[in-house]
Design an enzyme around this catalytic site. Structure first.
Site, PDB file in Angstrom:
ATOM      1  CG  ASP A 185      -6.059   6.962  -2.851  1.00  9.43           C
ATOM      2  OD1 ASP A 185      -6.249   7.458  -4.256  1.00  9.43           O
ATOM      3  OD2 ASP A 185      -5.040   6.394  -2.576  1.00  9.43           O
TER       4      ASP A 185
ATOM      5  N   GLY B 153       0.698  -1.143  -0.017  1.00  9.69           N
ATOM      6  CA  GLY B 153       0.048   0.081   0.036  1.00  9.69           C
ATOM      7  C   GLY B 153       1.129   1.093  -0.089  1.00  9.69           C
TER       8      GLY B 153
ATOM      9  CE  LYS C 226      -2.949  -0.280   5.119  1.00  8.94           C
ATOM     10  NZ  LYS C 226      -3.988   0.582   4.561  1.00  8.94           N
TER      11      LYS C 226
ATOM     12  N   PRO D 211       4.062  -2.480   3.351  1.00 10.02           N
ATOM     13  CG  PRO D 211       5.604  -3.806   3.841  1.00 10.02           C
ATOM     14  CD  PRO D 211       5.416  -2.424   3.894  1.00 10.02           C
TER      15      PRO D 211
END
Ligand SMILES: *[C@@H]1O[C@H](CO)[C@@H](O)[C@H](O)[C@H]1NC(C)=O
Ligand SMILES: *[C@@H]1O[C@H](CO)[C@@H](O)[C@H](O)[C@H]1NC(C)=O
Ligand SMILES: *[C@@H]1O[C@H](CO)[C@@H](O)[C@H](O)[C@H]1NC(C)=O
Ligand SMILES: *[C@@H]1O[C@H](CO)[C@@H](O)[C@H](O)[C@H]1NC(C)=O
Ligand SMILES: *[C@@H]1O[C@H](CO)[C@@H](O)[C@H](O)[C@H]1NC(C)=O
Ligand SMILES: *[C@@H]1O[C@H](CO)[C@@H](O)[C@H](O)[C@H]1NC(C)=O
Ligand SMILES: *[C@@H]1O[C@H](CO)[C@@H](O)[C@H](O)[C@H]1NC(C)=O
Length: 851
Positions: A656, A540, A559, A544
């Site tokens: 996003d 991301g 994450k 990772p």
């Protein structure tokens, strides 16, 4: 003893089947047998007043013989209790009722009393000295020792399908009994049938009528001091009185005849109807007096969770105020079973309130909590104080109401009566929803009060902040002089200020303000196989993502934030706390975090179906998402986004939103992920300016990409792009068409203008959309969202509204922003004006005032 043959000649109604014909009778009828006596077919016991008779009988058209009790005085032979329901005797062989085990048990034996035991009272313990089995005038067969008043056993404790006057219908905790009614298999087969009506003591006690012991058909509702909340046809009457008794020893319902010459019984029929009959001598028939459940709205949970049933409406089902159908298509097709969900999830903020409903059959109380002596005010306080409490009500409606019931989670099986019959219930709503609700109800009084209060609150808040800062400075000085502060002190501090605790404590998981588990680094390392490359799910923006399995078997996604984001512990915690507060079924759920020296990790629930882009942009997978699933996904994303935008506590712009940030759970429910770039903005501030543009080409709105202006409307733009992508299975970025140079947005706009928006739908799913009007509508809504000017775009609440109701008329969309590839290229060249960073962006971007 009376000699009698129970020979059947006619079969009527439900339980009414055989005519008794008296052949001849002995000199004196008796009502009991002792240890040395026995009862054979042909002889009976007659209760002292002659109302009930016990003996062997054979239902018509069968060869089975049973021991039972029936009404003596009425002409239609009606059996009210059967001993050997499960084990019929052979009608052409002998049978005997007598005491066995030296008088301890009463039993039915096959043959001439020497055959197998087909039924027994199954008592243990010492045998009575002078055992007597007696048929009482109430229809109760009892066993006692001599003339003792204590019953060693009674048939009223083991009812069949019939509930007689004086019987305790319910639970005896001391004896470990739950006296339930169970239907006969058929009108002539007393074996246990499909239906049972049982008192359920979990939560506030209520009777549940079940089929095959698992499907609930009907719920009586809880006792409200006057009646069962869901049996409004049970009312004070001239025939019988009734009561519900509940204490630590027992819990039961009972009725008593006002005039003992009336013959009435309640029976659970083989068809699953719980009905009361009254014997009418004149006609020689049982008259139906009432049926417990009557209409469609009495069907348990007809409208699903958080639905409400009103038999006067068409359709009868609706969602509770400010709830929406979980699946709007199903719902409009009259499949209400999945019910409704909140438009805005609860977050336990102080602004949450309760909407009052009157004339209600209270929701299923199985998961409820109650206290008989609490006042409604305290009840509300108690509910407010528990974040999982979703509703409250009075337990008892007498004398203006008393007692307290609290519900947790979904509210099931609510129906609307009129105000005379139903009760009041108060259902919790999120703060923002409460505002809207009050506004829509024109609640001006509240506003007027709220303004001065909020001014006062603001002043108080300011004072607090000032004091806080002073105290904190003092504290820092103290801490500097005393390196080790005592445990108690730091605990006190924790309660008030989440910034006060130090890193050491957080490792021990002692972190109440976070309200979020802190995972130990080793646990996460173990779960992810030491961050093995095989466990890596992807990369991301911030580092990772790994798949892992915790010791307890839970699958997680981890994450691991890249070490480049040198964010302070405090900011990180602040941020995590913020994300953790966002709970919505269309947002991916944060399970916890891990902080250890420079390591920063976020632990999420694992989504087995990966992300949306994996499906819609993949030729092999795209057919798996048919039209209705895509519609469901679009709806879900809209709701998730609405929640982010409108939740009053932390209003968040995602910034996003894209296909790869929409994850899918095992049921293909969409969950928006990656709030890493989210940015909350204070209450009224609906847009802001940033020098650092983050986001993804193809989804960015013009004003954001070019001028760095972002607002909720930039998310709406991304949403619109996503909608068009979901429908078409094509990426906006890199879209090409043989006929023109437009991108996906331009292409969709052109198709809509030319009146053929359905051509946008991906070919492989076209056959799965049956309603072209809906397709047109969705394309239309998508295009409204991507209009050039932010002011023209609808906000998410409008989008959700437009998606959920076809009644709402849609405006004509203006030209979309960035509708040719060239536009995008131009825009992207203008990025150089700004510091464009997607990977190195500090996570602190997200933050946020946690207030
Ligand atoms: C049972 O009752 C019968 C008839 O009343 C009597 O003759 C007999 O003695 C009784 N048996 C016992 C054990 O009481
Ligand atoms: C019942 O008993 C009769 C006579 O003993 C016998 O013929 C018949 O098969 C028995 N029926 C059943 C179902 O056992
Ligand atoms: C008693 O039960 C046994 C086993 O259940 C069975 O084999 C036998 O035939 C039965 N006897 C009578 C008289 O019904
Ligand atoms: C008595 O116990 C036996 C064996 O435990 C059981 O099969 C039977 O159903 C019981 N009878 C009653 C009336 O409870
Ligand atoms: C009870 O009912 C019977 C018949 O329905 C009636 O004759 C009698 O008067 C009633 N008794 C009372 C006390 O109401
Ligand atoms: C019920 O409420 C009363 C009054 O608030 C309180 O005194 C009592 O302890 C409560 N009982 C339970 C079991 O919570
Ligand atoms: C809220 O109520 C539930 C159910 O009674 C209970 O398990 C939980 O501990 C309560 N939470 C709080 C904070 O009181």
């Amino acid at each position: 003893m009376g000699n009698l043959s129970c020979a059947a000649t006619t079969m009527q109604l439900f339980l009414v089947f055989f005519l008794l014909s008296l052949l001849f009778s002995n000199s004196t009828a008796v009502d009991s047998i002792n240890a040395t006596q026995s009862l054979q077919p042909g002889s009976t016991l007659l209760s002292s007043g002659g109302t009930f008779e016990l003996g062997f009988f054979t239902p018509p058209t069968t060869q089975n013989r049973y021991l039972g009790i029936w009404y003596k005085k009425i002409s239609t032979c009606t059996v009210v209790w059967v001993a050997n329901r499960a084990a019929p005797l052979n009608g052409s062989e002998g049978a005997v009722l007598r005491f066995i085990d030296g008088g301890r048990n009463l039993a039915v034996l096959a043959g001439a009393g020497d055959g197998n035991i087909t039924w027994s009272t199954n008592l243990s313990g010492p045998a009575p000295i002078r055992p007597v089995a007696q048929l009482l005038e109430t229809g109760n067969l009892v066993i006692r020792d001599g003339s003792s008043e204590t019953f060693l056993w009674q048939s009223f404790d083991y009812p069949g399908d019939t509930f007689l006057p004086g019987m305790k219908y319910g639970i005896d905790f001391k004896l470990g009994l739950n006296r339930a009614l169970t239907s006969w298999r058929t009108a002539t087969d007393p074996a246990v049938g499909d239906y049972a009506n049982t008192l359920d003591p979990s939560g506030v006690p209520q009777f549940l009528l079940t089929r095959r012991s698992s499907f609930i058909e009907f719920r009586s509702g809880s006792w409200n001091g006057k009646q069962f909340g869901g049996m409004i046809n049970l009312k004070p009457n001239p025939i019988y009185t009734y009561e519900f008794v509940s204490n630590e020893n027992e819990m039961f319902y009972r009725y008593q005849l006002i005039n003992s010459s009336v013959v009435t019984r309640m029976v659970l029929t083989p068809e699953g109807n719980l009905q009361r009959f009254i014997w009418v001598e004149r006609t020689g028939e049982w008259n139906l007096y009432l049926t417990a459940h009557t209409d469609n709205c009495d069907r348990f949970g007809l409208c699903g969770p958080n639905g409400i049933c009103d038999i006067d409406n068409s359709p009868a089902c609706a969602c509770l105020t400010r709830f929406v159908p979980k699946f709007s298509e199903e719902w409009s097709a009259a499949d209400w079973s999945n019910g409704c969900g909140r438009e805005v999830a609860l977050d336990c903020s102080s602004g949450e309130g309760f909407v009052k409903y009157s004339g209600i059959k209270l929701p299923d109380t199985r998961q409820s909590w109650y206290n008989g002596s609490m006042e409604l005010r305290d009840c509300e306080r108690k509910c407010r104080g528990n974040c999982s409490c979703t509703a409250y009500a009075n337990l008892d409606v007498r004398n203006g109401g008393s007692g307290c019931i609290l519900w947790f989670g979904d509210l099931v099986d609510i129906r609307q009566y009129d105000d005379n019959n139903g009760q009041d219930v108060y259902i919790r709503l999120a703060a923002s929803e409460m505002d809207r609700y009050e506004r829509s109800n024109g609640n001006k009084r509240v506003r007027i009060i709220v303004i001065p209060i909020s001014v006062v609150a603001f002043i108080l808040l300011l004072l607090c902040v000032v004091l806080r800062i002073r105290r904190r400075k003092k504290q820092l000085r103290i801490q500097a002089s005393m390196p080790q502060s005592s445990e108690e002190e730091s605990e006190d501090e924790e309660d008030e200020d989440e910034e006060e605790y130090d890193e050491e404590q957080s490792h021990e998981g002692r972190n109440r303000d976070l309200e979020l588990p802190l995972f130990h680094f080793n646990a996460i390392a173990d779960a992810t196989n030491y961050f093995s490359i095989n466990n890596k799910l992807g990369q991301g923006g911030y580092g990772p993502v790994y798949k892992g399995t915790l010791k307890n078997g839970q699958v997680i996604a981890v994450k691991r934030l890249s070490k480049k984001s040198r964010q302070g512990t405090r900011e990180f915690k602040n941020e995590v706390a913020c994300i953790a507060k966002l709970q919505h079924r269309n947002l991916v759920k944060l399970l916890g975090c891990c902080i250890q020296s420079v390591e920063r990790m976020l632990i999420y629930e694992y989504m087995p179906n990966k992300s949306l882009n994996f499906f819609i942009f993949d030729r092999g997978q795209s057919a798996l998402l048919d039209w209705s699933k895509r519609l469901h996904i679009i709806n879900g994303i809209a709701r998730g986004l609405l929640y982010l935008h409108q939740d009053s506590r932390l209003r968040i712009i995602h910034r996003d939103l894209k296909a790869s940030n929409v994850l899918l759970d095992h049921e293909m429910n969409p969950k928006i992920s990656d709030f890493g770039m989210a940015r909350s903005f204070a209450g009224d501030e609906s847009s802001a300016n940033t020098t650092r543009i983050v986001g993804t080409y193809g989804y960015m709105s013009p004003e954001y990409a070019i001028d760095g202006l972002f607002s909720v409307k930039s998310d709406v733009f991304s949403f619109g792009v996503l909608v068009l992508e979901i429908i078409s299975g094509r990426k906006n970025r890199g879209f090409s068409h043989t006929d023109h140079k437009l991108n996906l947005l331009g292409h969709a706009w052109m198709l809509l203008k030319e009146g053929r928006p359905d051509e946008l739908v991906e070919e492989c799913i076209r056959s799965t959309c049956h309603d072209m009007a809906v397709v047109d509508r969705i394309v239309h809504i998508g295009l409204l969202c991507v209009q050039q000017s932010p002011e023209d775009r609808p906000n998410m609440s409008n989008v959700v509204l437009m998606l959920s109701s076809s009644e709402i008329e849609l405006a004509q969309p203006k030209e979309p922003g960035f509708f040719t590839e060239r536009d995008i290229l131009e825009a992207s060249s203008s990025f150089s004006k700004h510091e464009y960073s997607s990977t190195n962006n500090k996570l602190s971007e997200t933050i946020i005032d946690a207030r």
